[in-house]
Design an enzyme around this catalytic site. Structure first.
Site, PDB file in Angstrom:
ATOM      1  N   TYR A 161     -34.217 101.693 -18.713  1.00  0.00           N
ATOM      2  CA  TYR A 161     -35.364 100.794 -18.870  1.00  0.00           C
ATOM      3  C   TYR A 161     -36.544 101.584 -19.429  1.00  0.00           C
ATOM      4  O   TYR A 161     -37.205 101.148 -20.380  1.00  0.00           O
ATOM      5  CB  TYR A 161     -35.729 100.167 -17.525  1.00  0.00           C
ATOM      6  CG  TYR A 161     -36.986  99.343 -17.553  1.00  0.00           C
ATOM      7  CD1 TYR A 161     -36.985  98.051 -18.077  1.00  0.00           C
ATOM      8  CD2 TYR A 161     -38.184  99.849 -17.052  1.00  0.00           C
ATOM      9  CE1 TYR A 161     -38.146  97.292 -18.102  1.00  0.00           C
ATOM     10  CE2 TYR A 161     -39.345  99.097 -17.072  1.00  0.00           C
ATOM     11  CZ  TYR A 161     -39.322  97.818 -17.592  1.00  0.00           C
ATOM     12  OH  TYR A 161     -40.480  97.069 -17.617  1.00  0.00           O
ATOM     13  N   LYS A 165     -38.582 101.171 -23.110  1.00  0.00           N
ATOM     14  CA  LYS A 165     -40.015 100.907 -23.235  1.00  0.00           C
ATOM     15  C   LYS A 165     -40.726 101.994 -24.036  1.00  0.00           C
ATOM     16  O   LYS A 165     -41.724 101.732 -24.709  1.00  0.00           O
ATOM     17  CB  LYS A 165     -40.628 100.747 -21.839  1.00  0.00           C
ATOM     18  CG  LYS A 165     -40.122  99.514 -21.088  1.00  0.00           C
ATOM     19  CD  LYS A 165     -40.383  98.217 -21.855  1.00  0.00           C
ATOM     20  CE  LYS A 165     -39.950  96.989 -21.096  1.00  0.00           C
ATOM     21  NZ  LYS A 165     -40.267  95.733 -21.792  1.00  0.00           N
TER      22      LYS A 165
END
Length: 265
Positions: A161, A165
């Site tokens: 994750y 990002k």
């Protein structure tokens, strides 16, 4: 005498059925934009509710179901918005997924899923919104969703994750550099802890794993934030409201931190 009344701007917000995406869609409607909204068919009821709330504000709204990781579906979605409203002025690529698992237990298949949605999906929204905005010749605002985890990789169990990002920050900077000459700005918002259904589920799971009451987990998280409380979706919507505004014409290529002081850059 020519009219000086400016036409209503058009926004498209992905992942708008709930949470931060919904808050952004409603805020842009309050700012006077017509707002097209997107999510998956599985979120139909919630997305229709969001659309009704936008209309209650007095703005036009339409619902567009699409998987943002699918190129043809993204192209179709943007074409539908343009066909209905005559153009697109603000693209908010908010949709994404979180993923929690220790790094050494994460599989390639899991990495590919997260990057397909978070990175590829954001890229596709940026690209096809950008093509439309260049074609229109009146500039525009493209805004994506990064995260505090896209600025520091120090949070455990969210490695892929976090990587996704970080990637959004890079794409945002690169796109801003190429689209600036067309008066199109490209920015991202990078929230810290925000109270949403997703974060509540994460807190409940973490509290269970650590054998502590969930209320104590929430308090411990808040205590680590300099302002001593977590954010709410409306906080992020306020930032997006500015980035989408005409006043933000000189802000581009940025991933703006909004985290209560949890990480400063």
């Amino acid at each position: 005498m020519a009219s000086t009344v400016k036409p209503t701007r058009i926004a498209l917000v992905t992942g708008a059925a709930q949470g931060i995406g919904k808050a952004i869609a409603l805020r842009l409607a309050k700012d006077g934009l017509h707002v097209a909204i997107n999510d998956l068919p599985s979120s139909q009821d919630k997305l229709l509710t969001t659309s009704d709330e936008i209309k209650a504000i007095g703005r036009e709204s339409s619902v567009h179901f699409a998987d943002i990781s699918n190129e043809e579906q993204v192209k179709t979605m943007i074409n539908e918005v343009v066909e209905k409203y005559g153009g697109l002025d603000v693209m908010v690529a908010n949709a994404g997924v979180n993923f929690v698992k220790p790094f050494l237990e994460t599989t390639v298949e899991q990495l590919e899923r997260v990057f397909s949605i978070n990175v590829k999906g954001t890229f596709l929204c940026y690209k096809y919104a950008g093509i439309q905005m260049v074609k229109q010749g009146r500039g525009g605002r493209i805004i994506g969703a990064s995260s505090i985890a896209g600025k520091t990789g120090s949070y455990p169990n969210i490695s892929i994750y976090s990587g996704s990002k970080f990637a959004i920050r890079g794409i945002t900077q690169a796109a801003a550099g190429e689209l600036g000459k067309h008066k199109i700005t490209v920015n991202a918002y990078a929230p810290g802890t925000v109270i949403t259904d997703m974060s509540i589920q994460f807190a409940e799971r973490s509290a269970k794993e650590n054998n502590v009451p969930v209320e104590d987990f929430h308090k411990a998280v808040a205590e680590q934030i300099p302002v001593k409380y977590a954010g709410v979706p409306d906080d992020i919507a306020g930032l997006v409201s500015y980035l989408a505004s005409e006043e933000a014409h000189f802000v581009t290529g940025q991933s703006v931190s909004i985290n209560g002081g949890s990480f400063c850059d």
